[in-house]
Each structure stands twice: as structure tokens, then as C-alpha cells.
Write a protein that holds these residues in place. Structure first.
Motif, mmCIF file in Angstrom:
data_model
loop_
_atom_site.group_PDB
_atom_site.id
_atom_site.type_symbol
_atom_site.label_atom_id
_atom_site.label_comp_id
_atom_site.label_asym_id
_atom_site.label_seq_id
_atom_site.Cartn_x
_atom_site.Cartn_y
_atom_site.Cartn_z
ATOM 1 N N ASN A 120 0.617 -1.314 -0.175
ATOM 2 C CA ASN A 120 -0.014 0.066 0.098
ATOM 3 C C ASN A 120 0.637 1.304 0.058
ATOM 4 O O ASN A 120 0.549 2.296 -0.751
ATOM 5 N N GLU A 121 1.937 1.295 0.729
ATOM 6 C CA GLU A 121 2.794 2.322 0.881
ATOM 7 C C GLU A 121 3.521 2.574 -0.710
ATOM 8 O O GLU A 121 3.735 3.661 -0.828
ATOM 9 N N GLY A 122 3.858 1.528 -1.196
ATOM 10 C CA GLY A 122 4.350 1.595 -2.443
ATOM 11 C C GLY A 122 3.388 2.293 -3.691
ATOM 12 O O GLY A 122 3.940 3.074 -4.196
ATOM 13 N N TRP A 123 2.195 1.864 -3.372
ATOM 14 C CA TRP A 123 1.206 2.670 -4.542
ATOM 15 C C TRP A 123 1.221 4.030 -4.158
ATOM 16 O O TRP A 123 1.043 4.789 -4.835
ATOM 17 N N ARG A 124 1.241 4.222 -2.658
ATOM 18 C CA ARG A 124 0.817 5.608 -2.527
ATOM 19 C C ARG A 124 2.178 6.397 -2.929
ATOM 20 O O ARG A 124 1.744 7.543 -3.545
ATOM 21 N N LEU A 125 3.184 6.097 -2.693
ATOM 22 C CA LEU A 125 4.376 6.780 -3.212
ATOM 23 C C LEU A 125 4.537 6.927 -4.678
ATOM 24 O O LEU A 125 4.688 8.301 -5.102
ATOM 25 N N LEU A 126 4.055 5.863 -5.314
ATOM 26 C CA LEU A 126 4.268 5.897 -6.667
ATOM 27 C C LEU A 126 3.222 6.637 -7.391
ATOM 28 O O LEU A 126 3.427 7.302 -8.463
ATOM 29 N N THR A 127 1.909 6.647 -6.751
ATOM 30 C CA THR A 127 0.758 7.502 -7.299
ATOM 31 C C THR A 127 1.015 8.896 -6.995
ATOM 32 O O THR A 127 0.943 9.969 -7.963
ATOM 33 N N LEU A 128 1.587 9.270 -5.747
ATOM 34 C CA LEU A 128 2.033 10.629 -5.492
ATOM 35 C C LEU A 128 2.772 11.220 -6.676
ATOM 36 O O LEU A 128 2.605 12.239 -7.256
ATOM 37 N N ARG A 129 3.798 10.546 -6.723
ATOM 38 C CA ARG A 129 4.890 11.024 -7.774
ATOM 39 C C ARG A 129 4.415 11.031 -9.222
ATOM 40 O O ARG A 129 4.849 12.127 -10.007
ATOM 41 N N TRP A 130 3.848 10.039 -9.782
ATOM 42 C CA TRP A 130 3.237 10.213 -11.191
ATOM 43 C C TRP A 130 2.400 11.347 -11.159
ATOM 44 O O TRP A 130 2.194 11.688 -12.396
ATOM 45 N N GLY A 131 1.377 11.479 -10.115
ATOM 46 C CA GLY A 131 0.538 12.343 -10.465
ATOM 47 C C GLY A 131 1.064 13.765 -10.232
ATOM 48 O O GLY A 131 0.749 14.645 -11.288
ATOM 49 N N LEU A 132 2.012 13.958 -9.588
ATOM 50 C CA LEU A 132 2.704 15.213 -9.691
ATOM 51 C C LEU A 132 3.500 15.583 -11.179
ATOM 52 O O LEU A 132 3.473 16.305 -11.548
ATOM 53 N N PHE A 133 3.991 14.380 -11.460
ATOM 54 C CA PHE A 133 4.772 14.545 -12.883
ATOM 55 C C PHE A 133 3.999 14.683 -13.912
ATOM 56 O O PHE A 133 4.434 15.573 -15.200
ATOM 57 N N PHE A 134 2.629 14.341 -13.862
ATOM 58 C CA PHE A 134 1.824 14.481 -15.030
ATOM 59 C C PHE A 134 1.645 16.091 -14.955
ATOM 60 O O PHE A 134 1.495 16.559 -16.236
ATOM 61 N N PHE A 135 1.285 16.829 -14.044
ATOM 62 C CA PHE A 135 1.124 17.999 -13.803
ATOM 63 C C PHE A 135 2.494 19.036 -14.276
ATOM 64 O O PHE A 135 2.084 20.048 -14.990
ATOM 65 N N VAL A 136 3.737 18.318 -14.096
ATOM 66 C CA VAL A 136 4.743 18.967 -14.581
ATOM 67 C C VAL A 136 4.877 19.061 -16.007
ATOM 68 O O VAL A 136 5.196 20.066 -16.689
#
Length: 214
Positions: free
Chosen positions: A145-161
Motif C-alpha cells: 500500500n505504501e508503494g502504491w501511495r508513493l508511486l501514485t503521488l510521484r506520477w500524479g505530480l509528474f503529469f502536472f509537470v
């Protein structure tokens, strides 16, 4: 908090990674080629001259290529991955507006819209304890669950970048530069970002049954 994510489907049909990459990057290559060689292509095929500038010819070719890519993917795997599907729909909508109104603004806005959409869905899902990244990756990984949370947060921010970068490039540079940047800038940048996430994938990977944890 536990995060829901896409389950692995043991019955799904997978295609080879190289073919999958070709289907995903092929339409972009067609877009670049038709924009770079639009005048020569229109000279060889006079019927295409009615489309006007190379960017409009490239947009039409992009729409055809991405439709064929989705069709081949559906034929081979009997399903359509969510990310290429959403991207394809937006390409067709904004491509149609580009050709109908004869204004390349719409096709230039497409990456901004798509990336903001994916970023909003991923980060919004985290608020409700859901990780939709598993659907973006088509269930390719099994993580804690922590892995999904971290990865989702990073990719979500990256899409905005990526959305912000697209806005900067198309507003400040030529159309030809913008098209080239989509192929030779955004794709390598995304690849490097994905490679940087490997430590998270390794650290939070769930051990498959019958496998020993390294």
C-alpha cells in the motif's frame, strides 16, 4: 489507510513489450514525420493539400495512427489499456477541432488536457484512499500500500509537470519545435522519470507466491 488498486488479471493476454512500445510510440512518430515532411507528402498526394499547413496534415495522420494502434491493441489483447484509450479519445476530439476550425491551438492543448486529467485523477484518488495508478500501468506491478501511495503521488505530480512544460513550449516556441519536443523531449524525460522510480518498485514489491524475497 489502505489503498485500493487494480488487481492482476491472470486471464489477460499480454503482448510483447517491444510491440506494446511500438504501438504507443508509433503514432507520435507518425505525427513528427508528417509534420516534418508535410510539404513533400502533400506534393506526392495532391488530395492532402486541402488540409493546409503540415501541422494539419500531421494531426490527421496522428488521428489515423492512434486509431489503428488502439485497434491492433484490442485485437491482440481483447482489451484496451485505460491510458492509451483516454489519450486516443482526447486526440480524436481535439484533432477533429483542429481540422474543423483549422486552428492548431487545439492539438497543442491536447497534452496539457491529458496530463492534467491523469494528474487530477491520480492525486484525487489518493484523497479517497484509492490508487488508480494500477489501471494506468494495466496491473503490471504488485506493490505494498505504501508503494502504491508513493508511486501514485510521484506520477500524479509528474503529469502536472508535463502539462506545465507543454504550456511553456507551445506558447514560446515554434510549432515545429513543439512537435519535435513532444517526440525527443517528453518521451526521454518520461523514460528517465520512470527509471528513477525503480527503487520504489523494488523496495515495495510484494513477493509472488512460490518466490523467495531477495
Amino acid at each position: 489507510m489502505e489503498f485500493e488498486h487494480a488487481p492482476n488479471d491472470p486471464t489477460r493476454k499480454d503482448m510483447s513489450p517491444l510491440l506494446k512500445l511500438a504501438l504507443e510510440l508509433g503514432p507520435l512518430g507518425v505525427f513528427f514525420l508528417f509534420n516534418a515532411r508535410g510539404e513533400q507528402i502533400a506534393s506526392a498526394l495532391p488530395a492532402l493539400q486541402a488540409l493546409g499547413k503540415p501541422i494539419f496534415l500531421a494531426t490527421a495522420a496522428f488521428m489515423v495512427a492512434i486509431t489503428l494502434s488502439l485497434a491492433v491493441s484490442l485485437w491482440l489483447t481483447k482489451r484496451l489499456p485505460i491510458m492509451p484509450l483516454v489519450t486516443g479519445v482526447v486526440v480524436l476530439v481535439f484533432g477533429t477541432l483542429t481540422l474543423w476550425l483549422h486552428d492548431d491551438l487545439f492539438i497543442k492543448l491536447k497534452p496539457t488536457i491529458v496530463n492534467c486529467l491523469f494528474g487530477a485523477v491520480l492525486l484525487g484518488g489518493l484523497v479517497f484512499g484509492k490508487s488508480f495508478l494500477g489501471y494506468v500501468f494495466d496491473g503490471a506491478f504488485r506493490l505494498t500500500n505504501e508503494g502504491w501511495r508513493l508511486l501514485t503521488l510521484r506520477w500524479g505530480l509528474f503529469f502536472f509537470v508535463l502539462a506545465a512544460i507543454n504550456e511553456i513550449v507551445w506558447r514560446n516556441f515554434s510549432t515545429d519545435f513543439w512537435v519535435s519536443f513532444k517526440v525527443f523531449g517528453v518521451m526521454p524525460l518520461t523514460f528517465v522519470f520512470a527509471l528513477c522510480q525503480l527503487p520504489v518498485l523494488q523496495r515495495h514489491a510484494l513477493v509472488q507466491e512460490g518466490q523467495d524475497k531477495a
